[in-house]
Scaffold this motif. Structure first.
Motif, PDB file in Angstrom:
ATOM      1  N   GLY A   1      12.461  26.418  37.714  1.00  0.00           N
ATOM      2  CA  GLY A   1      13.458  27.073  36.882  1.00  0.00           C
ATOM      3  C   GLY A   1      13.259  28.580  36.833  1.00  0.00           C
ATOM      4  N   LEU A   2      11.996  29.022  36.772  1.00  0.00           N
ATOM      5  CA  LEU A   2      11.708  30.458  36.776  1.00  0.00           C
ATOM      6  C   LEU A   2      12.056  31.070  38.127  1.00  0.00           C
ATOM      7  CD1 LEU A   2       8.281  30.454  34.893  1.00  0.00           C
ATOM      8  CD2 LEU A   2      10.579  30.652  33.943  1.00  0.00           C
ATOM      9  N   ASP A   3      11.814  30.343  39.205  1.00  0.00           N
ATOM     10  CA  ASP A   3      12.165  30.833  40.536  1.00  0.00           C
ATOM     11  C   ASP A   3      13.673  30.998  40.678  1.00  0.00           C
ATOM     12  OD1 ASP A   3       9.493  30.839  41.203  1.00  0.00           O
ATOM     13  OD2 ASP A   3       9.569  28.985  42.368  1.00  0.00           O
TER      14      ASP A   3
ATOM     15  N   ASN B   1      20.907  27.342  37.492  1.00  0.00           N
ATOM     16  CA  ASN B   1      21.144  26.085  38.205  1.00  0.00           C
ATOM     17  C   ASN B   1      22.571  26.019  38.740  1.00  0.00           C
ATOM     18  OD1 ASN B   1      18.570  25.191  37.632  1.00  0.00           O
ATOM     19  ND2 ASN B   1      19.194  23.746  36.053  1.00  0.00           N
ATOM     20  N   ARG B   2      23.516  26.383  37.888  1.00  0.00           N
ATOM     21  CA  ARG B   2      24.923  26.322  38.293  1.00  0.00           C
ATOM     22  C   ARG B   2      25.187  27.210  39.501  1.00  0.00           C
ATOM     23  NH1 ARG B   2      29.543  28.891  37.984  1.00  0.00           N
ATOM     24  NH2 ARG B   2      28.589  30.710  37.016  1.00  0.00           N
ATOM     25  N   ARG B   3      24.580  28.385  39.516  1.00  0.00           N
ATOM     26  CA  ARG B   3      24.804  29.320  40.628  1.00  0.00           C
ATOM     27  C   ARG B   3      24.137  28.835  41.917  1.00  0.00           C
ATOM     28  NH1 ARG B   3      24.686  35.473  38.080  1.00  0.00           N
ATOM     29  NH2 ARG B   3      25.875  34.983  36.179  1.00  0.00           N
ATOM     30  N   ILE B   4      23.019  28.160  41.785  1.00  0.00           N
ATOM     31  CA  ILE B   4      22.384  27.586  42.974  1.00  0.00           C
ATOM     32  C   ILE B   4      23.246  26.452  43.516  1.00  0.00           C
ATOM     33  CG2 ILE B   4      20.413  26.239  43.816  1.00  0.00           C
ATOM     34  CD1 ILE B   4      19.599  29.082  43.473  1.00  0.00           C
TER      35      ILE B   4
ATOM     36  N   GLN C   1      14.675  16.334  51.915  1.00  0.00           N
ATOM     37  CA  GLN C   1      13.995  17.547  51.473  1.00  0.00           C
ATOM     38  C   GLN C   1      14.870  18.277  50.468  1.00  0.00           C
ATOM     39  OE1 GLN C   1      10.801  18.373  52.438  1.00  0.00           O
ATOM     40  NE2 GLN C   1      10.891  16.320  53.357  1.00  0.00           N
ATOM     41  N   PHE C   2      14.371  18.387  49.245  1.00  0.00           N
ATOM     42  CA  PHE C   2      15.118  19.021  48.167  1.00  0.00           C
ATOM     43  C   PHE C   2      14.182  19.845  47.297  1.00  0.00           C
ATOM     44  CE2 PHE C   2      17.301  15.015  49.103  1.00  0.00           C
ATOM     45  CZ  PHE C   2      18.617  15.422  49.257  1.00  0.00           C
ATOM     46  N   ARG C   3      14.795  20.702  46.481  1.00  0.00           N
ATOM     47  CA  ARG C   3      14.069  21.359  45.394  1.00  0.00           C
ATOM     48  C   ARG C   3      14.426  20.636  44.093  1.00  0.00           C
ATOM     49  NH1 ARG C   3      15.733  27.592  46.193  1.00  0.00           N
ATOM     50  NH2 ARG C   3      17.711  26.579  46.747  1.00  0.00           N
ATOM     51  N   ILE C   4      13.428  20.452  43.230  1.00  0.00           N
ATOM     52  CA  ILE C   4      13.632  19.740  41.971  1.00  0.00           C
ATOM     53  C   ILE C   4      13.347  20.694  40.815  1.00  0.00           C
ATOM     54  CG2 ILE C   4      12.889  17.810  40.527  1.00  0.00           C
ATOM     55  CD1 ILE C   4      12.005  16.387  43.114  1.00  0.00           C
ATOM     56  N   ASN C   5      14.313  20.825  39.939  1.00  0.00           N
ATOM     57  CA  ASN C   5      14.101  21.600  38.719  1.00  0.00           C
ATOM     58  C   ASN C   5      14.127  20.642  37.540  1.00  0.00           C
ATOM     59  OD1 ASN C   5      13.763  23.600  36.853  1.00  0.00           O
ATOM     60  ND2 ASN C   5      15.827  24.417  37.012  1.00  0.00           N
ATOM     61  N   CYS C   6      12.957  20.375  37.001  1.00  0.00           N
ATOM     62  CA  CYS C   6      12.808  19.459  35.872  1.00  0.00           C
ATOM     63  C   CYS C   6      12.473  20.276  34.628  1.00  0.00           C
ATOM     64  CB  CYS C   6      11.701  18.446  36.178  1.00  0.00           C
ATOM     65  SG  CYS C   6      11.284  17.374  34.790  1.00  0.00           S
ATOM     66  N   PHE C   7      13.299  20.158  33.617  1.00  0.00           N
ATOM     67  CA  PHE C   7      13.056  20.857  32.350  1.00  0.00           C
ATOM     68  C   PHE C   7      13.725  20.052  31.252  1.00  0.00           C
ATOM     69  CE2 PHE C   7      17.142  22.184  33.844  1.00  0.00           C
ATOM     70  CZ  PHE C   7      17.911  22.462  32.730  1.00  0.00           C
TER      71      PHE C   7
END
Length: 478
Positions: free
Chosen positions: A262-264, A340-343, A374-380
């Motif tokens: 999320g910070l990235d 997240n929305r912009r990504i 292969q994915f990026r996961i943003n868990c928060f």
């Protein structure tokens, strides 16, 4: 019974019976939703100014067998406010003109607001009476009270104050036959039969239209404090939460879990958001406390940090030294959804789990996703109430469109895991239209049968938000 469209002839007849300007052609904003997954059907919007006008509109729709899609602030993330093309042409009913704060009773800790009141305005009205309306979420500048109650919204303060359901004492609503239920009582106890309030809250407009609500206020904490603490893992964060509640009890207002991804994303898409650490940690928690007069929030957070450090749970930390720094800390958490929305997410999950199962789910979820691709996961999310936002994104250089053929497989695999672990596939966003199939698949058969019976009893014509929430009888649970 098939529904009739809200065509020009119906709209012209209805318009003639209502004050000028009540009906108009639907503008693009009524046909879109934040994630861009749904496109609404062209048609008409009714924007009444009173509960009596709402009732008049509902009676006309019932007489003509025309569907009604309620529209609040348009911030819903599961398509509940959108009638997709191909679903006929329902009437969109917006409560945007019904924004009044009808009354405030500070000594009773009660505020009565119309359904179109924006959450931020309700918060201000409470603050002007030296009270707190604690429902707080990223869309509070546009989300409206009626929609928040209809979806039983959550937010960051559920740990201490509960969901929207817990903050409502009574409702005023228009039922599917046009009757007005005058239920905005200010009572804490009322055991006079079935509680229609709890039936309508979370029903997403499928059983009636909320037009006003009696809301529960709270005293404003005499002192508050905010801290960011770096933790080794989600398991360490969970143990730190237990320590915090042991030390501070109900003084813990929020306990948010944040992952480095999320910070990235913030650094990539919203570089103006000030990052709290020079090197983003893998995991951290945002802790907010609100304490009574005579207690020291900063000292309480220092003691929590020291206890966490001694137990090997905390590695680093920052305690806000000013209101501006507190706002900076919260900006990090609140801007993650926008980044997240912009990504552009391949699949976004709003899930809840038993608290003790959260660390295991995160580990198993990562493994499940790795098997798909292969994915990026943003868990928060809101660790204090077990609500995770577990979102899947493409790798750099790719877009969500590149993975459209995998979106359903990703959702299915994660929801299967949530169900296996005793969780819920919808924590705070509702069912809408997006998750009707999920409810049919994972819902308890007895519950689904009862839901269908209630819907048929209260809305026999099926005009209230048709296609939302209630799965067809053909849907089968596993």
């Amino acid at each position: 019974m098939p529904l009739s469209p809200a065509d020009d002839a119906f709209a012209q007849g209805l318009a003639a019976a209502l004050p000028d300007g009540t009906l108009r052609r639907a503008e693009p904003r009524y046909l879109e939703e934040p994630r861009g997954r749904w496109q609404g059907a062209q048609g008409w919007v009714a924007a009444p100014r009173s509960t009596q006008e709402v009732a008049q509109i509902v009676k006309a729709c019932a007489a003509a067998c025309v569907g009604i899609v309620p529209y609040g602030g348009g911030t819903g993330l599961v398509g509940g406010q959108i009638a997709p093309q191909g679903d006929g042409q329902p009437l969109i009913l917006s409560l945007e003109r019904m924004t009044a704060i009808r009354a405030v009773y500070p000594d009773e800790n009660v505020l009565i607001a119309e359904a179109g009141a924006v959450l931020a305005d309700v918060q201000v009205a409470a603050a002007e009476a030296d009270r707190l309306f604690p429902l707080s979420l990223a869309s509070e500048g546009s989300a409206r009270i009626g929609g928040l109650l209809a979806t039983n919204a959550g937010g960051v303060n559920v740990l201490r104050y509960g969901n929207a359901r817990d903050l409502c004492l009574g409702l005023e609503a228009v039922l599917p036959d046009g009757q007005i239920w005058h239920g905005t009582k200010r009572l804490r106890k009322d055991n006079t039969g079935y509680d229609l309030r709890h039936l309508l809250i979370g029903a997403e407009g499928t059983l009636g239209l909320i037009t006003a609500a009696s809301l529960r206020l709270s005293p404003i904490p005499a002192g508050s404090g905010t801290a960011l603490m770096v933790v080794e893992s989600p398991a360490a964060a969970l143990k730190l939460l237990s320590v915090a509640r042991g030390q501070l009890g109900e003084g813990v207002s929020a306990f948010e879990l944040i992952h480095r991804q999320g910070l990235d994303f913030l650094a990539e898409m919203l570089p103006e958001v000030r990052q709290p650490f020079d090197a983003p940690p893998e995991w951290m928690v945002l802790v907010e406390v609100g304490l009574a007069q005579g207690l020291d929030p900063a000292g309480a957070l220092e003691r929590l940090f020291e206890a966490g450090l001694e137990a090997g749970l905390v590695q680093d930390g920052l305690i806000a030294q000013s209101a501006a720094q507190r706002d900076d800390f919260w900006a990090v958490r609140e801007q993650i959804p926008e980044a997240n929305r912009r990504i552009g997410a391949v699949s976004s999950q709003d899930i809840s789990l038993p608290l003790g199962a959260v660390p295991e789910f995160i580990a198993r979820g990562d493994a499940v996703i790795a098997e798909i691709g292969q994915f990026r996961i943003n868990c928060f999310g809101h660790l204090g109430d077990g609500n995770l936002h577990y979102n899947i994104f493409p790798e750099p250089g790719r877009s969500r469109a590149d993975h459209e053929n995998q979106r359903e497989a990703v959702k299915r695999a994660l929801h299967d895991l949530v169900h296996e672990m005793g969780g819920s596939v919808s924590a705070e966003h509702g069912i809408g239209r997006l998750k009707v199939g999920d409810l049919g698949r994972y819902g308890d058969p007895a519950k689904l049968s009862a839901m269908r019976a209630i819907k048929a009893a209260l809305d026999p014509l099926g005009i209230m938000n048709p296609g939302a929430v209630v799965p067809p009888a053909t849907e089968q649970s596993p």
